[in-house]
Design a protein around this motif. Structure first.
Motif, short mmCIF file in Angstrom:
data_model
loop_
_atom_site.label_atom_id
_atom_site.label_comp_id
_atom_site.label_asym_id
_atom_site.label_seq_id
_atom_site.Cartn_x
_atom_site.Cartn_y
_atom_site.Cartn_z
N VAL A 1 15.90 16.28 -11.03
CA VAL A 1 16.21 15.23 -9.93
C VAL A 1 14.99 15.29 -9.01
N ARG A 2 14.74 14.16 -8.48
CA ARG A 2 13.60 13.61 -7.92
C ARG A 2 14.36 13.27 -6.44
N LEU A 3 14.10 13.93 -5.31
CA LEU A 3 14.53 13.49 -4.03
C LEU A 3 13.75 12.55 -3.22
N TRP A 4 14.22 11.65 -2.79
CA TRP A 4 13.64 10.50 -1.79
C TRP A 4 14.22 10.70 -0.47
N VAL A 5 13.72 11.31 0.59
CA VAL A 5 14.57 11.69 1.78
C VAL A 5 13.50 11.02 3.14
N ARG B 1 8.60 15.79 -7.19
CA ARG B 1 10.00 16.37 -6.82
C ARG B 1 10.56 15.98 -5.44
N LEU B 2 9.70 15.64 -4.52
CA LEU B 2 10.09 15.37 -3.12
C LEU B 2 9.29 14.31 -2.73
N ARG B 3 9.83 13.30 -2.43
CA ARG B 3 9.07 12.52 -1.41
C ARG B 3 9.75 12.32 -0.17
N LEU B 4 8.98 12.72 1.01
CA LEU B 4 9.38 12.82 2.30
C LEU B 4 8.87 12.06 3.48
N LEU B 5 9.92 11.14 3.89
CA LEU B 5 9.10 10.26 4.88
C LEU B 5 9.86 10.71 6.06
N CYS B 6 8.82 11.31 7.00
CA CYS B 6 9.60 11.96 8.29
C CYS B 6 8.74 11.15 9.65
N ALA B 7 9.42 10.42 10.36
CA ALA B 7 8.94 9.66 11.26
C ALA B 7 10.17 9.34 12.36
N PRO B 8 9.82 9.01 13.58
CA PRO B 8 10.86 8.74 14.50
C PRO B 8 11.31 7.50 14.00
N ALA B 9 12.60 6.90 14.94
CA ALA B 9 13.27 5.68 14.42
C ALA B 9 12.28 4.52 14.63
N GLY B 10 12.77 3.71 13.69
CA GLY B 10 11.94 2.43 13.73
C GLY B 10 10.52 2.35 12.86
N TYR B 11 10.22 3.23 11.93
CA TYR B 11 9.18 3.28 11.04
C TYR B 11 9.39 2.60 9.85
N GLY B 12 10.42 2.06 9.46
CA GLY B 12 10.68 1.38 8.26
C GLY B 12 10.96 2.22 7.32
N LYS B 13 11.43 3.33 7.32
CA LYS B 13 11.70 4.45 6.31
C LYS B 13 12.77 4.02 5.21
N SER B 14 13.78 3.58 5.68
CA SER B 14 14.88 3.03 4.97
C SER B 14 14.55 1.73 4.09
N ARG C 1 0.88 -1.28 -0.04
CA ARG C 1 0.13 -0.12 -0.23
C ARG C 1 0.90 1.16 0.14
N LEU C 2 2.01 1.17 0.61
CA LEU C 2 3.01 2.48 1.13
C LEU C 2 3.86 2.44 -0.60
N GLN C 3 4.37 1.40 -1.10
CA GLN C 3 5.07 1.27 -2.35
C GLN C 3 4.12 2.25 -3.30
N ALA C 4 2.78 1.48 -3.47
CA ALA C 4 1.78 2.06 -4.55
C ALA C 4 1.48 3.39 -4.30
N LEU C 5 1.77 4.02 -2.97
CA LEU C 5 1.47 5.46 -2.82
C LEU C 5 2.59 6.37 -3.32
N LEU C 6 3.87 5.69 -2.82
CA LEU C 6 5.09 6.55 -3.28
C LEU C 6 5.40 6.44 -4.95
N LEU C 7 5.04 5.22 -5.57
CA LEU C 7 5.28 5.28 -6.99
C LEU C 7 4.02 5.49 -7.79
N ARG C 8 2.90 5.97 -7.09
CA ARG C 8 2.03 6.23 -8.00
C ARG C 8 1.89 7.57 -9.03
N ASP D 1 1.89 20.82 -5.97
CA ASP D 1 1.64 19.46 -6.16
C ASP D 1 2.90 18.50 -6.47
N GLN D 2 3.97 19.01 -5.75
CA GLN D 2 5.28 18.42 -6.12
C GLN D 2 5.79 17.62 -4.81
N LEU D 3 4.97 17.56 -3.72
CA LEU D 3 5.46 17.04 -2.40
C LEU D 3 4.52 16.00 -2.05
#
Length: 822
Positions: free
Chosen positions: A129-133, A24-37, A13-20, A150-152
């Protein structure tokens, strides 16, 4: 096979959201241990993300702009001269093909020049350049501008957390038994936090989960904080909620205020408690792991200060919990006395009340009329009737009151609760008298107590075949709830109205009211879980009416999830529905397992046996009938009939007005199955008249179809025991399934030989007549049916009148002659 690591859990579900689409920027912002990497890595393994990429693991460290530029230039294969910041930016602008730039674990305290350079790359140049952070703290970039363009795409902790389905999948991978109380508690503690769930689920047999979790937090959280920040965080771990203003009252030093502000921006597992983000709290699993670092003497004072401050701001529930944690039960009881029965129906308050009652001594729970009312109401909702009766009896110590008006009011509330209790115990006439009298004296402020009376009187009306009166009573209760702007009560009453509509065959109206009620809860943020659970059960019933087994199963599982932490019959009704779904699919073993699970849950929650035993027996019989296992079905149907001649007959009629007719329907099917066609026909014709009297259109329709089939199969041999199961569109004996698409209350044509006048015997009159035929006296009949001898005499008079005779012996002869008795 060894358990799979948390990073191996698929997150489609999250992969589909990120690849939909491209951002320009995909930002994954959360504390440690939320599987961001792990999520970033998994995305780039998908075909949709196969474009050139550069991955820079920044590990949350100290990065200057110069260090970043040199490292990125080397990854791009550029010469050292091109590593200058301006030259590097120019190179990225001149790229021939788009490039994915992945910055993993971007620093929490980045270099200001680095932030400015990346902000320029994102917002002020046309580089492809497309940033994945991934990061733990939102970077200081012009994110609003990217959002407006609509680039975030930004995913926070709530979006990245495990869903309940993903959590259950992880538990299965880790060989954890699904649905256990321990697993439910881990879900409550972690709320989808990936690393926390993995650590707490992973080693239940060693008992070292908390130690591993504590070590994880020391490395991933505490090591990044200053000493002052760590000390404050250890104290915040004991607070159910906090705000900057509350912290200023608890710690007035300016440096403490600054440290808390830094904590709030550090990715330290803080969650918003309210919609505007004013109040925060630590994730329960993190708070629990961080506790133990504060001296008891300091902790006692902290809890009491926070208790008073939160109570002053209206957070009574939090104040009660803090008072109990501080070993101050009298203070907790004082705050609890401020709550009204209305409060019980909102959010998860019923679950909270149960926990507090376990921690408070009985003498405190019975120390004021308000506490007695609140505790009795909670016990009634949970169907702990014996305990409710004992609690309500304590009210005698407060009667009479010194003032007449106060005494009258106290007595009226007692009558309302006593009437509700009597109704739940099956004492119909006494319940009606108490509730009607109470309503004469209850004021507008007592509308929640009035609702209990209206609900009881509505059930009595349905049991007596007066759906119009039941509808009027519930509509009056809905109006009261709306005038008081109490959404929880309004939706709860609507769930009762929907149940009545289903019973009387008004399925389109039931569906419309269901959707309206679900929309009300949706707009309110689904805060009221008990009400949502009840509506989902109603939704499952309607879906089962239409033969939508998959959708019904989904609704009932969702209802079970909503009532997981509640007590009372909510879980049972979900499991009964799931049992029927399994039976209609032919999986009878699973159907019976659902019933066993329901029985286990009710017993563990100390629900009174007569609150669940009858419906479980009824569904067990329904499964045997669907199996065509007549050898076991007929004796069980007879046992159920005997069971319903005891005190449970009155209970069954009040708890579920269709219980008695459904049991007769099953008995008739069992009789037909073993070839006793005459008995089955007699029973069905009596049932047909009773369903007409009670306005139970769905059951009436099924009775008619059974009579039609009986006429067709009169010359056929009975089916063998253990034959093929009935097809999925056959009778749903639990929830009342008509033929697919039948959404209107049916219009019934008369059956051959069916009597439609007022001289038809009721089911109760037939029961009395059967016992008269056995030679029992009025006293013996009253003991067998748990009714008074005067009531037996009344039934006998009605029987004689309807059969046109003057003595009981003549009535028996006449009943056998016309086929009422075998």
């Amino acid at each position: 096979m060894s358990p799979q690591p948390v990073t191996a859990l698929p997150r489609p579900r999250l992969q589909a959201l990120l690849l939909r689409r491209d951002y320009r920027l995909r930002l994954l912002c959360a504390p440690a241990g939320y599987g961001k990497s792990a999520l970033l890595r998994d995305c780039f393994e998908q075909p949709a993300a196969q474009r050139p990429k550069v991955v820079l693991n920044m590990a949350g460290g100290d990065w200057s702009l110069r260090r970043f530029a040199v490292t990125l230039a080397a990854l791009l294969g550029l010469a050292p001269v091109e590593a200058a910041e301006t030259a590097l930016l120019q190179h990225l602008q001149n790229l021939d093909a788009p490039l994915n730039l992945v910055l993993d674990d971007y620093p929490e305290k980045p270099d200001a020049d680095l932030d400015a350079w990346l902000d320029r790359l994102l917002c002020h140049c046309a580089a492809p350049v497309r940033l994945w952070v991934s990061c733990r703290q939102r970077p200081n970039w012009n994110l609003p501008r990217l959002f407006l363009e609509d680039q975030l795409l930004e995913l926070g902790a709530t979006a990245l957390a495990f869903s309940r389905e993903e959590f259950d999948s992880l538990a299965s991978w880790l060989h954890s038994e699904p649905g256990t109380a321990e697993q439910a508690e881990i879900w409550r503690q972690t709320q989808g936090w990936c690393a926390g769930a993995r650590l707490l689920l992973g080693m239940p047999q060693t008992g070292s989960q908390q130690a591993h979790l504590g070590d994880y937090l020391r490395r991933e959280l505490l090591a990044r904080l200053t000493l002052q920040e760590r000390e404050l965080l250890a104290r915040l771990a004991y607070l159910p909620r906090f705000s900057l203003s509350l912290c200023a009252q608890l710690w007035d030093a300016p440096e403490s205020h600054a440290a808390i502000q830094r904590l709030l921006h550090s990715g330290a597992f803080f969650h918003d408690v309210d919609a505007d983000g004013h109040w925060q709290r630590l994730l329960p699993a993190v708070a629990r792991a961080l506790q133990g670092e504060v001296a008891d003497s300091e902790l006692q004072g902290l809890r009491l200060r926070a208790c008073g401050a939160l109570a002053a701001q209206g957070f009574i529930e939090d104040a009660i919990g803090l008072a109990l944690d501080a070993d101050q039960p009298e203070v907790a009881a004082n705050y609890l006395d401020r709550l009204s029965p209305n409060w019980l129906l909102a959010a998860d308050n019923l679950h909270s009340m149960r926990g507090w009652c376990k921690r408070l001594p009985d003498w405190l729970l019975h120390s004021t009329p308000g506490l007695i009312f609140l505790n009795t109401s909670a016990l009634l909702i949970n169907y702990n009737l014996d305990q409710a009766q004992g609690c309500l009896a304590q009210l005698g110590a407060f009667l009479p009151q010194p003032e007449a008006s106060a005494n009258r009011h106290l007595l009226a509330v007692w009558q309302a609760l006593q009437g509700t209790l009597l109704g739940a115990q099956g004492h119909a006439e006494q319940a009606r008298e108490y509730c009607q009298t109470a309503l004469e004296y209850l004021g507008e402020d007592d509308w929640q107590v009035s609702y209990m009376c209206h609900s009881t009187l509505a059930r009595l009306a349905m049991a007596n075949g007066d759906p119009g009166l039941a509808r009027q009573l519930l509509l009056g209760a809905v109006e009261q709830a709306r005038r008081q702007e109490c959404l929880a009560s309004e939706v709860l009453i609507n769930s009762e109205r929907i149940a009545h509509m289903i019973l009387t065959g008004e399925l389109e109206l039931a569906q419309a009211l269901l959707q309206e009620s679900l929309q009300l809860l949706r707009e309110d943020g689904y805060r009221h879980r008990m009400q949502l659970g009840r509506l989902l059960v109603m939704q499952g019933k309607l879906q089962l009416q239409r033969g939508e087994l998959g959708a019904c199963e989904q609704s009932l599982n969702a209802a079970l999830e909503q009532t997981r932490e509640q007590i009372g019959p909510g879980q049972m009704h979900s499991l009964l529905g799931l049992s029927e779904v399994a039976a209609q699919r032919g999986d009878y073993a699973l159907a019976f397992r659902h019933l066993q699970d329901a029985e286990r849950r009710m017993q563990r929650l100390n629900v009174n046996e007569y609150g669940y035993r009858g419906v479980l027996h009824l569904q067990s019989l329904a499964i045997l009938v669907q199996q065509r296992n007549w050898e076991q079905a007929l004796p069980m149907a007879r046992q159920l009939e005997d069971y319903l001649r005891g005190p449970t007959a009155r209970l069954a009629a009040l708890q579920s007005p269709s219980f008695l007719p459904r049991s007769q329907l099953l008995l008739a099917q069992a009789e037909q199955g073993v070839g006793r066609l005459v008995d089955a026909e007699k029973r069905l014709r009596t049932l047909h008249r009773e369903c007409q009297r009670l306005n139970f259109h769905g059951l009436l329709r099924k009775t008619e179809r059974l009579l039609e089939r009986l006429a067709q199969s009169a010359c056929q041999p009975p089916c063998a025991a253990g034959g093929e199961p009935l097809p999925s569109q056959s009778f749903n004996l639990l929830l009342g399934t008509p033929r697919a698409g039948a959404l209107q209350a049916p219009k019934h044509s008369p059956l051959p030989g069916a009597r439609r006048d007022d001289k038809a015997l009721t089911l109760r009159e037939v029961s009395v007549l059967e016992l008269l035929a056995e030679g029992l006296s009025n006293q013996e009949i009253s003991e067998r049916l748990y009714i008074s001898p005067n009531t037996v005499k009344t039934h006998t008079k009605h029987i004689n009148h309807k059969l046109g005779v003057s003595r009981r012996t003549q009535a028996i002869v006449r009943a056998r002659a016309i086929g009422v008795l075998a």
